[in-house]
Design an enzyme around this catalytic site. Structure first.
Site, PDB file in Angstrom:
ATOM      1  CG  PHE A  16      38.240 -94.930 -17.423  1.00 44.35           C
ATOM      2  CD1 PHE A  16      37.940 -93.760 -16.748  1.00 44.35           C
ATOM      3  CD2 PHE A  16      38.186 -96.124 -16.732  1.00 44.35           C
ATOM      4  CE1 PHE A  16      37.592 -93.780 -15.403  1.00 44.35           C
ATOM      5  CE2 PHE A  16      37.843 -96.155 -15.388  1.00 44.35           C
ATOM      6  CZ  PHE A  16      37.547 -94.981 -14.720  1.00 44.35           C
ATOM      7  N   GLY A  18      36.382 -92.791 -23.706  1.00 42.18           N
ATOM      8  CA  GLY A  18      36.198 -91.535 -24.424  1.00 42.18           C
ATOM      9  C   GLY A  18      34.810 -91.327 -24.995  1.00 42.18           C
ATOM     10  CD  GLU A  85      27.529 -92.173 -17.588  1.00 43.80           C
ATOM     11  OE1 GLU A  85      27.342 -93.390 -17.821  1.00 43.80           O
ATOM     12  OE2 GLU A  85      28.628 -91.726 -17.230  1.00 43.80           O
ATOM     13  CB  CYS A 140      44.163-103.151 -20.454  1.00 38.19           C
ATOM     14  SG  CYS A 140      44.112-104.268 -19.026  1.00 38.19           S
ATOM     15  CB  CYS A 143      48.233-105.959 -19.643  1.00 42.07           C
ATOM     16  SG  CYS A 143      46.919-105.903 -20.900  1.00 42.07           S
ATOM     17  CD  GLU A 160      21.577 -96.093 -11.164  1.00 43.40           C
ATOM     18  OE1 GLU A 160      21.455 -95.002 -10.585  1.00 43.40           O
ATOM     19  OE2 GLU A 160      20.645 -96.643 -11.790  1.00 43.40           O
ATOM     20  CB  ILE A 162      27.524 -93.027 -10.303  1.00 43.68           C
ATOM     21  CG1 ILE A 162      26.259 -93.389 -11.089  1.00 43.68           C
ATOM     22  CG2 ILE A 162      28.274 -91.869 -10.947  1.00 43.68           C
ATOM     23  CD1 ILE A 162      25.185 -92.366 -11.082  1.00 43.68           C
ATOM     24  CB  CYS A 175      43.503-107.556 -17.331  1.00 41.14           C
ATOM     25  SG  CYS A 175      45.246-107.622 -17.848  1.00 41.14           S
TER      26      CYS A 175
END
Length: 181
Positions: A16, A18, A85, A140, A143, A160, A162, A175
């Site tokens: 996440f 980007g 990936e 995060c 938090c 692995e 996905i 965290c």
């Protein structure tokens, strides 16, 4: 070696952050400049069909493969090769080095670490051969600080697996070590 200068550009970071979005942005920039682009994605990532699709639903057509050696390097007519990936391809170093040495521009998006914060596959071995390395951070999900790690929230133990938000969170250092989220 080709007389035209190729190079390797790596985009690293946690889930996440980007990475795929940045890969697509760079590919579109090259397309505007009239470069021909080829996009390769990992075939076992079937979340969005055949194309490369970001979590924000931006997409480009892509060729799904299990291994980069499935592609005949001599048949690639593209100027720019985008690989999403990259951590899943055991032959990433040899493929990228060969293609860059033959004048291709390689842009590789990859996780740098597993959910256990260990090197993911062979991807970190590509860094010494790359001209550009970008490490992105995410937010995060606990938090809302800056997140550098991917934390698995499902019970699977294999490396692995996905998935998206149903299996992973991006987390900061503090965290990451919290037991219950």
């Amino acid at each position: 070696m080709n007389s035209r200068s190729g190079y390797i550009h790596i985009i690293l970071g946690p889930m996440f952050s980007g990475k795929s979005t940045e890969l697509i942005r760079l590919l579109k920039r090259y397309q505007v400049a009239m470069y021909t682009c080829l996009v390769i994605k990992y075939s076992k990532d079937e979340r969005y069909g055949r194309g490369l699709v970001t979590h924000d639903n931006d997409s480009v057509p892509a060729i799904p493969v299990n291994s980069l050696n499935e592609i005949n390097c001599n048949d690639i007519n593209a100027d720019v090769i985008g690989i999403d990936e990259g951590q899943f391809f055991p032959d990433i170093v040899e493929f990228c080095d060969y293609m860059a040495n033959n004048g291709k521009i390689l842009i590789v998006a990859a996780l740098d670490g597993t959910f256990l914060r260990q090197p993911f596959g062979n991807i970190l071995n590509l860094i010494p051969r790359a001209e550009y390395v970008l490490k992105l951070t995410a937010v995060c999900m606990i938090c809302f600080g800056s997140a550098s790690f991917s934390k698995r929230i499902s019970d699977e133990q294999e490396i692995e697996i996905i998935g998206g938000k149903e299996k992973y969170q991006s987390v900061c250092r503090v965290c990451y070590f919290k037991i219950n989220n």
